[in-house]
Scaffold this active site. Structure first.
Site, PDB file in Angstrom:
ATOM      1  N   TYR A 171     -12.345 -59.380  10.874  1.00  0.00           N
ATOM      2  CA  TYR A 171     -12.107 -60.757  10.430  1.00  0.00           C
ATOM      3  C   TYR A 171     -10.717 -60.869   9.817  1.00  0.00           C
ATOM      4  O   TYR A 171      -9.973 -61.818  10.113  1.00  0.00           O
ATOM      5  CB  TYR A 171     -13.184 -61.143   9.420  1.00  0.00           C
ATOM      6  CG  TYR A 171     -13.196 -62.611   9.047  1.00  0.00           C
ATOM      7  CD1 TYR A 171     -13.723 -63.563   9.908  1.00  0.00           C
ATOM      8  CD2 TYR A 171     -12.706 -63.039   7.813  1.00  0.00           C
ATOM      9  CE1 TYR A 171     -13.762 -64.907   9.561  1.00  0.00           C
ATOM     10  CE2 TYR A 171     -12.730 -64.382   7.459  1.00  0.00           C
ATOM     11  CZ  TYR A 171     -13.261 -65.305   8.333  1.00  0.00           C
ATOM     12  OH  TYR A 171     -13.278 -66.640   7.991  1.00  0.00           O
ATOM     13  N   SER A 196      -7.854 -68.231   6.588  1.00  0.00           N
ATOM     14  CA  SER A 196      -8.848 -67.926   5.573  1.00  0.00           C
ATOM     15  C   SER A 196      -8.141 -67.286   4.393  1.00  0.00           C
ATOM     16  O   SER A 196      -6.985 -66.857   4.507  1.00  0.00           O
ATOM     17  CB  SER A 196      -9.888 -66.942   6.146  1.00  0.00           C
ATOM     18  OG  SER A 196     -10.693 -66.369   5.135  1.00  0.00           O
TER      19      SER A 196
END
Length: 269
Positions: free
Chosen positions: A155, A142
């Site tokens: 995350y 990401s």
């Protein structure tokens, strides 16, 4: 990997979003598809769309956090298709919480899917990719594997970890002379269900309208970018204009990027 016709592609988290878009793109190019998702109905729907496009496709229900299940899945795909050429560890989840107040259960959940899921898939399928003589492994990180953001510590941890293990594995494959390319993908905002399905999102934002406003890239465009990166044997694949911006931010500003990010987040909250 210069072409996908006749190649066997394995995609986790293929029930929607980037995973489904990748499957459909590959189906149109003549690949054979093994698509999985924790939601069996979504996986079956993706496989049906691929078959409608003329591709051979099978769907599987799979929880990537379950090591034994992923190992069994790798064996099943090899038995069903005879080979494995391309693996995309795409399955992922999101969690919005400050570190001090997040629960252990939420932390275990996101690490299990986002980090261990990628490790399980990479480890289970790597021997098959090597045996294929023309393999490629794609792990989805990401832009949050490039910069850290408040309320995204868990995350961030998983996506930075995916980046680390993928970049190291790419070097290992090259040093060993194995016929396996390895790419780490850093998508920016993609118009998928990940924000809607995330834990910790305030109920008022659950509909995802706010995320949709800032997500700049469709899953279809993301799939085209990723597969172009695979064709070019790219180590690092950035998806979306925001990904290029956030990739440059820490390289230009160093650790001072954190002040910029904190200011932006403060205004948004």
């Amino acid at each position: 990997m210069r072409q996908f016709a006749g190649k066997v592609a394995v995609i986790t988290g293929a029930g929607s979003g980037i995973g489904r878009a990748l499957a459909l793109n590959l189906a149109a190019r003549g690949a054979r598809l093994a698509v999985s998702d924790v939601d069996v109905a979504r996986a079956a729907e993706t496989a049906a769309h691929c078959e409608k496009a003329g591709a051979e496709a099978r769907s599987y229900v799979l929880d990537v956090a379950d090591r034994a299940a992923v190992l069994a899945h790798a064996d099943a795909v090899r038995a069903d298709f005879g080979q494995v050429n391309l693996v995309v560890n795409n399955a992922g989840v999101a969690l919005m919480s400050d570190f001090a107040s997040m629960s252990w259960d939420d932390l275990d959940w996101i690490v299990g899917v986002n980090f261990w899921g990628v490790v399980h898939g990479s480890k289970a399928f790597l021997p098959h990719l090597i045996d294929s003589g023309d393999g490629h492994l794609v792990n989805i990180s990401s832009v949050f594997g490039l910069i850290a953001v408040p309320t995204q510590s868990a995350y961030n941890a998983t996506k930075f970890a995916v980046r680390g293990v993928t970049e190291a594995l790419r070097q290992e494959m090259r040093l060993a002379g194995h016929p396996v390319g390895v790419s780490c993908v850093h998508p920016g905002g993609i118009k998928t269900n990940i924000a809607r399905d995330a834990r910790g999102i305030p109920e008022a934002e659950r509909g995802g309208k706010r995320f949709d406003e800032i997500a700049l890239t469709t899953p279809e465009k993301a799939a085209r970018t990723i597969l172009r990166g695979v064709e070019r044997e790219q180590a690092k694949i950035l998806v979306g204009p925001d990904a290029y911006l956030l990739d440059a931010l820490p390289r230009v500003l160093g650790s001072a990027y954190q002040r910029v990010v904190s200011a932006v987040v403060k205004r948004a909250l």
